[in-house]
Motif scaffolding. Structure first.
Motif: not given
Length: 122
Positions: A32, A52, A96, A98, A100, A107-112
């Protein structure tokens, strides 16, 4: 799980340029948003630039006109072109994303990422 792999950070002189890259791999249905944050010693992590899924971007005022974010959708990769670098750009730059992970999971998952060091110094 999603992994983010960054590259491109190094020591550069003031006025110089760098390009950071970050590739995402793993279980990805759709990204996303993807981009970069940075954290300088003793400071909070701050947004640098984000792109985005509709190609709109968010860019920090401090880097507008100098940094450009772009994305390769086929490679799940985001780039940050940094020109006219200043000593105050010195920081660890974190990728970073975001994400799916499945069409049925909204749900949207956040990764670093682990971070890549950019040092601007003569």
């Amino acid at each position: 799980q999603v992994q983010l792999e960054e590259s491109g950070g190094e020591l550069v002189q003031p006025g110089g340029s760098l390009r950071l890259s970050c590739g995402a791999s793993g279980t990805i249905f759709r990204i996303n948003a993807m981009g970069w944050y940075r954290q300088a010693p003793g400071k909070q992590r701050e947004l640098v630039a984000l792109i985005n899924s509709d190609d709109s971007t968010n860019t920090a005022d401090s880097v507008k006109g100098r940094f450009t974010i772009s994305r390769d959708y086929a490679k799940n990769t985001v780039y940050l072109r940094m020109n006219s670098l200043k000593p105050e750009d010195t920081a660890v730059y974190y990728c970073h994303a975001r994400v799916r992970v499945d069409w049925a999971d909204l749900r949207e998952y956040v990764y670093w990422g682990q971070g890549t060091q950019v040092t601007v110094s003569s």
